[in-house]
Write a protein that holds these residues in place. Structure first.
Motif, PDB file in Angstrom:
ATOM      1  N   LYS A 150      24.459 -43.877 -60.793  1.00  0.00           N
ATOM      2  CA  LYS A 150      25.402 -44.063 -60.213  1.00  0.00           C
ATOM      3  C   LYS A 150      25.101 -42.711 -60.118  1.00  0.00           C
ATOM      4  N   GLN A 151      25.764 -42.126 -58.896  1.00  0.00           N
ATOM      5  CA  GLN A 151      25.873 -40.629 -58.447  1.00  0.00           C
ATOM      6  C   GLN A 151      25.515 -39.623 -59.267  1.00  0.00           C
ATOM      7  N   GLY A 152      24.906 -38.604 -59.592  1.00  0.00           N
ATOM      8  CA  GLY A 152      24.765 -37.779 -60.126  1.00  0.00           C
ATOM      9  C   GLY A 152      23.825 -37.509 -61.926  1.00  0.00           C
ATOM     10  N   LYS A 153      24.031 -38.858 -61.880  1.00  0.00           N
ATOM     11  CA  LYS A 153      22.682 -39.077 -63.121  1.00  0.00           C
ATOM     12  C   LYS A 153      21.104 -38.423 -62.698  1.00  0.00           C
ATOM     13  N   LEU A 154      20.172 -38.828 -61.677  1.00  0.00           N
ATOM     14  CA  LEU A 154      19.048 -38.033 -61.296  1.00  0.00           C
ATOM     15  C   LEU A 154      19.606 -36.960 -60.628  1.00  0.00           C
ATOM     16  N   PRO A 155      18.193 -36.434 -61.238  1.00  0.00           N
ATOM     17  CA  PRO A 155      17.979 -34.505 -60.471  1.00  0.00           C
ATOM     18  C   PRO A 155      17.315 -34.818 -59.593  1.00  0.00           C
ATOM     19  N   GLY A 156      17.147 -33.641 -58.694  1.00  0.00           N
ATOM     20  CA  GLY A 156      16.435 -34.029 -57.176  1.00  0.00           C
ATOM     21  C   GLY A 156      16.744 -34.385 -55.906  1.00  0.00           C
ATOM     22  N   PRO A 157      17.007 -33.932 -55.121  1.00  0.00           N
ATOM     23  CA  PRO A 157      16.790 -34.375 -53.806  1.00  0.00           C
ATOM     24  C   PRO A 157      17.274 -36.287 -53.833  1.00  0.00           C
ATOM     25  N   CYS A 158      18.289 -36.954 -53.827  1.00  0.00           N
ATOM     26  CA  CYS A 158      18.639 -38.792 -53.808  1.00  0.00           C
ATOM     27  C   CYS A 158      19.055 -38.215 -52.502  1.00  0.00           C
ATOM     28  N   VAL A 159      19.062 -39.890 -52.445  1.00  0.00           N
ATOM     29  CA  VAL A 159      18.942 -40.561 -51.123  1.00  0.00           C
ATOM     30  C   VAL A 159      20.493 -41.821 -51.985  1.00  0.00           C
ATOM     31  N   THR A 160      21.713 -41.221 -51.350  1.00  0.00           N
ATOM     32  CA  THR A 160      23.105 -41.947 -51.661  1.00  0.00           C
ATOM     33  C   THR A 160      23.344 -43.196 -50.954  1.00  0.00           C
ATOM     34  N   GLN A 161      23.981 -44.095 -51.168  1.00  0.00           N
ATOM     35  CA  GLN A 161      24.595 -44.616 -50.997  1.00  0.00           C
ATOM     36  C   GLN A 161      26.144 -45.362 -51.655  1.00  0.00           C
ATOM     37  N   ALA A 162      27.213 -45.249 -50.493  1.00  0.00           N
ATOM     38  CA  ALA A 162      28.909 -46.254 -51.443  1.00  0.00           C
ATOM     39  C   ALA A 162      28.934 -47.678 -50.816  1.00  0.00           C
ATOM     40  N   TYR A 163      29.609 -48.266 -51.747  1.00  0.00           N
ATOM     41  CA  TYR A 163      29.615 -49.709 -51.697  1.00  0.00           C
ATOM     42  C   TYR A 163      30.866 -49.554 -52.146  1.00  0.00           C
TER      43      TYR A 163
END
Length: 208
Positions: free
Chosen positions: A116-129
């Motif tokens: 889920k958004q905000g749980k991983l550190p560093g730059p991330c790829v994000t996708q809404a669903y």
């Protein structure tokens, strides 16, 4: 001095050997699935009225059943992709984490989580669903999948298919080759597989 011509393997023997191996794997898989299906528990009206909850946790409480699950998924992958193994297993939050790392280790692949958004550190790829009541966001760490790597997505249950679709989209954005999706169970009446851009496999029969 005499010379002999090397004999070529008999084609019919090769075909027969392949068929025997396939039949043996199919029989083993069918047997394993019986035990796995029997281990599941159902809880009516959880987490809300009208929902029949499928509990997969008894599988992980028993080492033999846990091994059966991983072996079943391995057999399917080796058969479905002609012996071609994935480079990466992607597990969807949260129950995809229960089987994803073990399956990846068995196949000699890396494991990458979708969170889920905000749980991983560093730059991330994000996708809404889309969810039943609104929108949510999944993320993967940038560079977790390299262009051209062969990827399989795993999770416990496919329902509406939104979260699995989001995982597939992030794999596509990073240039991965999405081989397919694997689930333990499927809520078939929700037709979630229709949203997904790669083959879908369900290990056990689900709720129709």
């Amino acid at each position: 001095m005499s010379f002999s011509t090397p004999t070529q393997p008999d084609a019919s023997a090769q075909v027969s050997g392949h068929s025997t191996t396939h039949a043996s794997s199919s029989a083993e898989l069918a047997s394993l699935k019986v035990g796995l299906r029997a281990a599941l528990r159902q809880f009516p009206d959880f987490p809300s009225p009208g929902i029949l909850f499928e509990d997969i946790l008894p599988i992980f409480a028993d080492p033999k059943l846990h091994e059966s699950l991983i072996r079943s998924l391995e057999l399917h992958i080796l058969d479905a992709y002609g012996g071609q193994k994935p480079d990466v297993i992607v597990g969807l939050e949260a129950r995809g984490f229960l089987m994803g790392p073990s399956l990846a280790l068995r196949l000699g692949a890396s494991f990458v989580p979708v969170r889920k958004q905000g749980k991983l550190p560093g730059p991330c790829v994000t996708q809404a669903y889309e969810k039943e009541y609104g929108q949510d966001f999944f993320q993967m760490q940038e560079g977790a999948i390299k262009p051209g790597q062969k990827v399989i997505v795993v999770d416990d249950i496919i329902a509406t298919g939104g979260s699995a679709w989001a995982g597939g989209e992030m794999i596509r954005k990073m240039g991965g080759d999405l081989l397919g999706f694997i689930f333990i169970l499927e809520l078939e009446f929700l037709k979630g597989r229709d949203k997904l851009p790669a083959p879908v496999y369900t290990l056990l029969s689900g709720q129709a």
